[in-house]
Scaffold this motif. Structure first.
Motif, PDB file in Angstrom:
ATOM      1  N   LEU A  77       0.830  -1.219   0.000  1.00 44.15           N
ATOM      2  CA  LEU A  77       0.000   0.000   0.000  1.00 44.15           C
ATOM      3  C   LEU A  77       0.852   1.253   0.000  1.00 44.15           C
ATOM      4  CD1 LEU A  77      -3.112  -0.450   2.237  1.00 44.15           C
ATOM      5  CD2 LEU A  77      -2.970   0.620   0.021  1.00 44.15           C
ATOM      6  N   VAL A  78       1.865   1.257   0.879  1.00 43.44           N
ATOM      7  CA  VAL A  78       2.728   2.452   0.953  1.00 43.44           C
ATOM      8  C   VAL A  78       3.401   2.674  -0.402  1.00 43.44           C
ATOM      9  CG1 VAL A  78       4.772   3.442   2.042  1.00 43.44           C
ATOM     10  CG2 VAL A  78       3.078   2.280   3.443  1.00 43.44           C
ATOM     11  N   THR A  79       3.897   1.600  -1.013  1.00 42.50           N
ATOM     12  CA  THR A  79       4.576   1.733  -2.310  1.00 42.50           C
ATOM     13  C   THR A  79       3.592   2.191  -3.390  1.00 42.50           C
ATOM     14  OG1 THR A  79       5.945  -0.121  -1.616  1.00 42.50           O
ATOM     15  CG2 THR A  79       6.143   0.535  -3.909  1.00 42.50           C
ATOM     16  N   THR A  80       2.386   1.630  -3.383  1.00 45.24           N
ATOM     17  CA  THR A  80       1.386   2.037  -4.380  1.00 45.24           C
ATOM     18  C   THR A  80       1.083   3.525  -4.267  1.00 45.24           C
ATOM     19  OG1 THR A  80       0.380  -0.141  -4.183  1.00 45.24           O
ATOM     20  CG2 THR A  80      -0.933   1.532  -5.283  1.00 45.24           C
ATOM     21  N   LEU A  81       0.871   3.991  -3.034  1.00 41.56           N
ATOM     22  CA  LEU A  81       0.533   5.403  -2.843  1.00 41.56           C
ATOM     23  C   LEU A  81       1.697   6.297  -3.258  1.00 41.56           C
ATOM     24  CD1 LEU A  81      -1.394   5.300   0.569  1.00 41.56           C
ATOM     25  CD2 LEU A  81      -2.338   5.479  -1.721  1.00 41.56           C
ATOM     26  N   LEU A  82       2.901   5.874  -2.881  1.00 42.92           N
ATOM     27  CA  LEU A  82       4.079   6.670  -3.257  1.00 42.92           C
ATOM     28  C   LEU A  82       4.219   6.731  -4.774  1.00 42.92           C
ATOM     29  CD1 LEU A  82       6.880   8.014  -2.689  1.00 42.92           C
ATOM     30  CD2 LEU A  82       7.829   5.728  -2.800  1.00 42.92           C
ATOM     31  N   THR A  83       4.057   5.583  -5.417  1.00 43.75           N
ATOM     32  CA  THR A  83       4.202   5.528  -6.876  1.00 43.75           C
ATOM     33  C   THR A  83       3.137   6.379  -7.553  1.00 43.75           C
ATOM     34  OG1 THR A  83       4.934   3.277  -6.508  1.00 43.75           O
ATOM     35  CG2 THR A  83       4.558   3.891  -8.771  1.00 43.75           C
ATOM     36  N   PHE A  84       1.934   6.370  -6.992  1.00 44.69           N
ATOM     37  CA  PHE A  84       0.859   7.209  -7.529  1.00 44.69           C
ATOM     38  C   PHE A  84       1.266   8.685  -7.479  1.00 44.69           C
ATOM     39  CE2 PHE A  84      -2.723   9.851  -5.937  1.00 44.69           C
ATOM     40  CZ  PHE A  84      -3.361  10.042  -7.137  1.00 44.69           C
ATOM     41  N   MET A  85       1.775   9.103  -6.324  1.00 44.14           N
ATOM     42  CA  MET A  85       2.147  10.517  -6.177  1.00 44.14           C
ATOM     43  C   MET A  85       3.291  10.878  -7.131  1.00 44.14           C
ATOM     44  SD  MET A  85       1.783  11.289  -2.114  1.00 44.14           S
ATOM     45  CE  MET A  85       2.707   9.910  -1.527  1.00 44.14           C
ATOM     46  N   LEU A  86       4.254   9.962  -7.228  1.00 36.43           N
ATOM     47  CA  LEU A  86       5.387  10.242  -8.119  1.00 36.43           C
ATOM     48  C   LEU A  86       4.960  10.261  -9.584  1.00 36.43           C
ATOM     49  CD1 LEU A  86       8.294   8.209  -6.506  1.00 36.43           C
ATOM     50  CD2 LEU A  86       7.836  10.645  -6.359  1.00 36.43           C
TER      51      LEU A  86
ATOM     52  N   VAL B  78      -5.487  13.215 -15.797  1.00 34.69           N
ATOM     53  CA  VAL B  78      -5.971  14.049 -14.694  1.00 34.69           C
ATOM     54  C   VAL B  78      -5.850  15.531 -15.050  1.00 34.69           C
ATOM     55  CG1 VAL B  78      -5.386  12.407 -12.867  1.00 34.69           C
ATOM     56  CG2 VAL B  78      -3.728  14.127 -13.513  1.00 34.69           C
ATOM     57  N   THR B  79      -6.667  16.324 -14.386  1.00 32.51           N
ATOM     58  CA  THR B  79      -6.601  17.776 -14.574  1.00 32.51           C
ATOM     59  C   THR B  79      -5.756  18.366 -13.457  1.00 32.51           C
ATOM     60  OG1 THR B  79      -8.821  17.714 -15.448  1.00 32.51           O
ATOM     61  CG2 THR B  79      -8.015  19.869 -14.786  1.00 32.51           C
ATOM     62  N   SER B  80      -4.933  19.323 -13.808  1.00 27.85           N
ATOM     63  CA  SER B  80      -4.133  19.983 -12.776  1.00 27.85           C
ATOM     64  C   SER B  80      -3.886  21.422 -13.184  1.00 27.85           C
ATOM     65  CB  SER B  80      -2.825  19.228 -12.573  1.00 27.85           C
ATOM     66  OG  SER B  80      -2.105  19.815 -11.510  1.00 27.85           O
ATOM     67  N   ILE B  81      -2.962  22.051 -12.515  1.00 23.69           N
ATOM     68  CA  ILE B  81      -2.672  23.454 -12.820  1.00 23.69           C
ATOM     69  C   ILE B  81      -1.163  23.656 -12.808  1.00 23.69           C
ATOM     70  CG2 ILE B  81      -2.851  24.172 -10.387  1.00 23.69           C
ATOM     71  CD1 ILE B  81      -4.263  26.725 -11.464  1.00 23.69           C
ATOM     72  N   ILE B  82      -0.699  24.504 -13.700  1.00 28.79           N
ATOM     73  CA  ILE B  82       0.711  24.910 -13.621  1.00 28.79           C
ATOM     74  C   ILE B  82       0.703  26.418 -13.390  1.00 28.79           C
ATOM     75  CG2 ILE B  82       1.757  23.045 -14.962  1.00 28.79           C
ATOM     76  CD1 ILE B  82       1.756  24.865 -17.397  1.00 28.79           C
TER      77      ILE B  82
ATOM     78  N   ASP C 250      -8.963  17.009  -9.496  1.00 27.17           N
ATOM     79  CA  ASP C 250      -8.421  15.646  -9.502  1.00 27.17           C
ATOM     80  C   ASP C 250      -7.409  15.431  -8.381  1.00 27.17           C
ATOM     81  OD1 ASP C 250     -10.024  15.013 -11.593  1.00 27.17           O
ATOM     82  OD2 ASP C 250      -8.476  15.180 -13.131  1.00 27.17           O
ATOM     83  N   ILE C 251      -6.634  16.491  -8.098  1.00 26.26           N
ATOM     84  CA  ILE C 251      -5.651  16.372  -7.014  1.00 26.26           C
ATOM     85  C   ILE C 251      -6.393  16.155  -5.693  1.00 26.26           C
ATOM     86  CG2 ILE C 251      -3.864  17.627  -5.719  1.00 26.26           C
ATOM     87  CD1 ILE C 251      -3.251  19.124  -8.352  1.00 26.26           C
ATOM     88  N   ILE C 252      -7.436  16.942  -5.493  1.00 25.45           N
ATOM     89  CA  ILE C 252      -8.197  16.819  -4.251  1.00 25.45           C
ATOM     90  C   ILE C 252      -8.888  15.452  -4.192  1.00 25.45           C
ATOM     91  CG2 ILE C 252     -10.169  17.773  -2.964  1.00 25.45           C
ATOM     92  CD1 ILE C 252      -9.200  20.540  -4.167  1.00 25.45           C
ATOM     93  N   TRP C 253      -9.373  14.995  -5.352  1.00 27.88           N
ATOM     94  CA  TRP C 253      -9.981  13.655  -5.403  1.00 27.88           C
ATOM     95  C   TRP C 253      -8.960  12.593  -4.962  1.00 27.88           C
ATOM     96  CZ3 TRP C 253      -9.129   8.940  -7.588  1.00 27.88           C
ATOM     97  CH2 TRP C 253     -10.200   8.046  -7.595  1.00 27.88           C
ATOM     98  N   GLY C 254      -7.739  12.702  -5.480  1.00 28.23           N
ATOM     99  CA  GLY C 254      -6.682  11.742  -5.129  1.00 28.23           C
ATOM    100  C   GLY C 254      -6.377  11.761  -3.647  1.00 28.23           C
ATOM    101  N   MET C 255      -6.333  12.981  -3.081  1.00 29.13           N
ATOM    102  CA  MET C 255      -6.049  13.095  -1.648  1.00 29.13           C
ATOM    103  C   MET C 255      -7.173  12.474  -0.829  1.00 29.13           C
ATOM    104  SD  MET C 255      -4.668  17.007  -1.844  1.00 29.13           S
ATOM    105  CE  MET C 255      -4.801  17.490  -0.168  1.00 29.13           C
ATOM    106  N   LYS C 256      -8.395  12.727  -1.284  1.00 30.07           N
ATOM    107  CA  LYS C 256      -9.572  12.303  -0.519  1.00 30.07           C
ATOM    108  C   LYS C 256      -9.849  10.811  -0.636  1.00 30.07           C
ATOM    109  CE  LYS C 256     -14.079  14.478   0.163  1.00 30.07           C
ATOM    110  NZ  LYS C 256     -14.945  15.537  -0.382  1.00 30.07           N
ATOM    111  N   PHE C 257      -9.752  10.296  -1.848  1.00 28.95           N
ATOM    112  CA  PHE C 257     -10.195   8.912  -2.061  1.00 28.95           C
ATOM    113  C   PHE C 257      -9.062   7.902  -2.250  1.00 28.95           C
ATOM    114  CE2 PHE C 257     -13.821  11.539  -3.403  1.00 28.95           C
ATOM    115  CZ  PHE C 257     -14.759  11.068  -2.491  1.00 28.95           C
ATOM    116  N   LEU C 258      -7.817   8.373  -2.355  1.00 28.06           N
ATOM    117  CA  LEU C 258      -6.704   7.418  -2.452  1.00 28.06           C
ATOM    118  C   LEU C 258      -5.774   7.512  -1.246  1.00 28.06           C
ATOM    119  CD1 LEU C 258      -5.689   7.611  -6.221  1.00 28.06           C
ATOM    120  CD2 LEU C 258      -6.657   5.670  -5.043  1.00 28.06           C
TER     121      LEU C 258
END
Lengths: 454, 453
Positions: free
Chosen positions: A71-80, A396-400, B318-326
């Motif tokens: 789980l820890v590795t999955t979450l870390l990999t997701f964030m990375l 995913v949608t994000s912002i720069i 999506d970032i907030i979704w990831g924080m909340k649900f993952l």
């Protein structure tokens, strides 16, 4: 700076801090993996089968511990993978041979106001360096969601870019259209019914998919009509996927934007393509343009510099990901310590017997450290695999944004679970196992044979 | 403070759930101690007996609890500001079709109850539908102390507004010291400004000192300021407020200096108009009157603050979704796994002890609750202390969690976070320990003793 033929050496020379960090990380990883190397060498050690059988006999604990690693590795990999996707998007945005001009003081295109100047107003030597240029007006406009679901937001902000020459702008920004689609015509509008015309737009792939969802299909197509601001717009083309930051934008003629959104004779930016397209000449042009005063001073960047400035959000999320991963790792380490301490207390008699059989303290240490690493590697591999299957390629949608003075661009990016991300995930998992197993293994090593047999 | 805690619990389903779980745990713990004092003491002794394991488990729960508190604070704050209120709604009037909203300053007069131009359709029996204290206008003035080096540290973005509108209309400013507003309103000092703690630090200035700004959004409108006060630590740490009359006068001076030529953005310098109304019905009535009015120079729209902020934060969806649900559920599962591991090891080691207890007359249920109680004691205390520690550390040191999302530079941890810690710790301990505790309950005396024999 000295350049090398080998690209890896060049990378080292350009990123000394990162290289030092990677080197230290590699050394720590190698130290953590020492028990595995030693187990593979033809030296006397506690047989591997002893560890395997122990893991088997305590299979519930083994699985639960490995699951925590997973789980820890999955979450870390997701964030990375998110950070990697953002980095890749920013890298892909901006051509080294393009120079961007904004109005003085503007930190973002949305806040830039430039008059309508002609390239002929520039000094002759500068004009000679210019291959071609495009005038752009960038606005954030209101999009009315057709038939929004109850409780859902009825409107969203979308980014629109008006261009004086769309095919040239596409060439300059490396944007390509989906096969069979077309750019906005010179007229900028076309008929959509009896006595009704709509202004033409080309959509970025990301925004086309978002609009498609609102219309109940996967992606909008040429001919679809969309309401943006006070006007109706007809889609004539969709950009190919991978159009960097432009994939989240709507492109149209500059006059369409100016007339519809009250930006008459006001551009946000001028983008200039330098003749040989090299970053060196672009930098020289930037320096020269900074001294030019037409109606006001310019704010000038190479396009690469502009997008590099927009990476502040990415850096913030990157730092946050590592902090979250680090704290989760502490939790994981404490968890594996628990498991290993329990394993040692259950097997104190085994340790006594092994010592009496002549195994030395370091071999006992090695034996328990090897076991912790096996669990960590198993959990890490499964975690990486899950992350790859679930997240790689996810949109995913994000912002720069530059973080200075607001603004920012909404972008649609793909999560990337590549070799680097998987490697980092595995390193984290292995380090958790190594650190979590070390202190219990040291305590096992110190057990007195006769004491432990009591 | 108690009103604030009540509001946090009453208006958020997560806080409410956490409080209910927390109360159940506390009531159950009290009932357990009262009904089985010996069993409780036995559990405490058991935890002390293997202090290392207890400490490691509590440590793992605490660090993960810390992370969940941090992440959930951000989610909670964003949820809070994007959820529609049912009363005391704030209407934001802006240009209808694009951002940034730029309107001519005189447009504000149509909505100002104290103005002669106030729209008649916003009155009833000759009285305005809202009062003067329910009205506020904002412009944004940005400038840098170092035009050669524009960085977040040298940049300041001011809310340009009338000082008397700060306390009644700005969020979380109701407790602001009125002396600060008085200082900002000083007629002799139109150049007065208020700054947040972070801005003051970035400028390396003190209250009473002056500085000059070169504008980044109004070319040629460069202004000097004197700092007359600092906002309390928290939400406005990176903010600044200056006076509207000083801002307007700067445009008049510009005109005088430039041969009567108005500044190019002079008639686009009003950015937002705020109006507070009592309820949704009044919102609809005022909103439709404003949107239907032909008086405004450009088309305007009305929306609630939460809706506008929600639109701006859409990019973070999506970032907030990831924080909340993952992230948060993932961490809770890790917590439950750590607890399950620790308790199953304990149960395995103490099977003989369980068998002896049964022989001594302890019922299977008592053994079940003994093990479950041990786990929940560790989980609840670790969770509570972790969330409480996070609350105290971050709020006292930085006024909240310093993580910029949109225009929010810091997220204050709410008081209800203590309940999150208690609830998460207890819940994950319960989930993790339930199966091992059940297996302890099912220990067969004959089997255990036959093995011992």
């Amino acid at each position: 700076m000295r350049t090398f033929r080998n690209p890896f050496l060049n990378w080292l020379a350009e990123n000394p801090g990162l290289a030092a960090f990677a080197f230290i990380g590699l050394v720590i990883l190698l130290l953590a993996l020492v028990p595995i190397f030693l187990y593979l060498m033809p030296i006397r050690k506690v047989p591997i089968i002893y560890n395997i059988r122990n893991l088997q006999s305590r299979w519930k604990t083994t699985i639960v511990t490995a699951l925590a690693f997973t789980l820890v590795t999955t979450l870390l990999t997701f964030m990375l993978s998110f950070v990697k996707g953002m980095d890749r998007l920013i890298e892909a945005s901006g051509d080294p041979g393009n120079v961007m001009i904004l109005s003085d003081g503007a930190t973002d295109e949305a806040f830039s106001n430039l008059g309508n100047f002609a390239v002929e107003q520039l000094p002759g030597d500068l004009q000679a360096q210019i291959d071609f240029y495009v005038k752009e007006v960038y606005v954030v406009v209101m999009y009315m969601v057709p038939d929004p679901l109850p409780g859902a937001r009825p409107r969203r902000f979308v980014q629109m870019r008006g261009l004086d020459n769309m095919p040239k702008a596409a060439l300059m920004h490396g944007v390509e259209l989906t096969a069979g689609h077309s750019w906005v015509s010179d007229a900028g509008a076309k008929s959509i019914g009896p006595n009704e015309t709509a202004k033409e737009i080309v959509l970025g792939h990301g925004v086309a998919r978002a609009f498609g969802e609102d219309l109940g299909k996967s992606i909008v197509e040429p001919g679809d009509v969309i309401r943006l601001g006070p006007a109706k717009w007809v889609v004539v083309g969709v950009m190919q996927e991978g159009s960097a930051a432009f994939g989240s934008e709507i492109w149209t003629r500059d006059q369409n934007v100016m007339q519809t959104f009250g930006r008459e004779n006001s551009y946000s930016s001028y983008v200039i393509r330098i003749k040989d397209g090299s970053i060196e000449r672009a930098k020289k042009a930037v320096a020269a343009l900074k001294d030019v005063k037409i109606e006001r001073n310019f704010q000038v960047f190479t396009e690469k510099e502009y997008y590099a400035k927009m990476s502040d959000t990415s850096k913030q999320f990157s730092a946050a990901s590592y902090v979250v991963a680090f704290i989760m790792a502490i939790g994981g380490i404490l968890g594996v310590m628990n498991t290993m301490y329990a394993a040692i207390s259950q097997r104190s008699k085994d340790i006594g017997v092994l010592r009496l059989m002549g195994y030395r303290r370091w071999q006992i240490l090695l034996c328990f450290q090897f076991e912790a690493l096996l669990i960590a590697i198993l959990g890490g591999i499964v975690g990486c695999l899950i992350a790859f299957l679930l997240f790689n390629g996810m949109t995913v949608t994000s912002i720069i944004s530059s973080g200075a003075g607001g603004g920012g661009k909404t972008v649609v990016l793909r999560l990337i679970v590549d070799g680097g991300v998987l490697f980092t995930g595995m390193v984290f998992s292995i380090l958790m196992g190594a650190l979590g197993g070390l202190i219990p293994a040291l305590s096992a090593m110190r057990l007195q044979p006769l004491e432990s047999l009591k | 403070m108690f009103t604030r805690i009540y509001d946090q619990i009453a208006n958020d389903y997560v806080n409410l759930t956490a409080t209910i779980i927390g109360l159940i745990v506390v009531v159950a713990a009290i009932a357990y101690v009262v009904a089985y004092p010996r069993l409780f003491m036995l559990g405490v002794k058991n935890l002390q007996r293997n202090f290392l394991r207890t400490g490691l488990t509590a440590g793992a729960i605490a660090v993960l609890g810390l992370m969940i508190t941090i992440i959930w604070t951000i989610i909670y704050f964003i949820d809070l500001i994007t959820v529609e209120r049912s009363k005391d709604l704030k209407i934001i009037v802006t240009y209808k079709w694009s951002v940034p909203s730029q309107l001519p300053m005189p447009d504000a007069d149509y909505l100002d109850p104290s103005s002669k131009k106030f729209l008649p359709e916003l009155t009833e029996n000759g009285k305005p539908l809202y009062g003067s204290k329910d009205f506020m206008i904002w412009s944004f003035y940005g400038g840098t102390t170092d035009p050669a080096k524009i960085t977040p540290d040298t940049l300041i973005f001011f809310f340009v507004m009338n000082p008397e509108q700060i306390i009644p209309m700005m969020d979380d400013m109701q407790d602001l010291d009125p002396k600060l507003v008085e200082a900002l309103s000083d007629e002799k000092k139109p150049y007065a400004c208020l700054l947040g703690v972070d801005k003051l630090k970035a400028l390396n200035k003190k209250v009473g000192e002056r500085f000059k700004l070169t504008s980044v959004n109004y070319k040629g409108i460069d202004l000097a300021f004197e700092i007359v006060g600092v906002f309390p630590d928290g939400r406005y740490n990176a903010s600044a407020i200056m006076r509207m009359d000083y801002f307007n006068r700067a445009f008049d001076l510009y005109k005088q200096k430039n041969n009567n030529a108005t500044h190019p953005l002079a008639d686009k310098r009003l950015n937002l108009i705020w109006i507070r109304v009592g309820d949704r019905a009044m919102f609809d009535r005022v909103g439709s009157a404003i949107e239907g009015s032909k008086m405004f120079s450009r088309e305007v729209k009305c929306e609630t603050a939460s809706s506008l902020i929600g639109s701006f934060l859409e990019a973070y969806r999506d970032i907030i979704w990831g924080m909340k649900f993952l992230l948060v559920p993932g961490m809770m599962v890790v917590m439950a796994l750590v607890m399950a591991n620790a308790i199953s090891i304990t149960v395995r080691e103490r099977r003989t002890e369980m068998a002896v207890m049964k022989v001594l007359g302890f019922t299977p249920n008592q053994i079940f609750f003994l093990i479950l109680g041990e786990a929940m004691l560790v989980g609840a205390l670790a969770g509570l202390l972790s969330a409480g520690g996070t609350f105290l550390f971050f709020n006292l040191k930085w006024g909240g969690i310093p993580f910029r999302i949109g225009f929010f530079p810091v997220f204050r941890i709410p008081e209800s976070a203590w309940m999150w810690g208690l609830a998460i710790g207890s819940l994950t301990a319960f989930i993790g320990a339930a199966i091992p505790a059940w297996s302890a309950r099912e220990v067969k005396v004959s089997e255990v003793f036959s093995k011992v024999a």
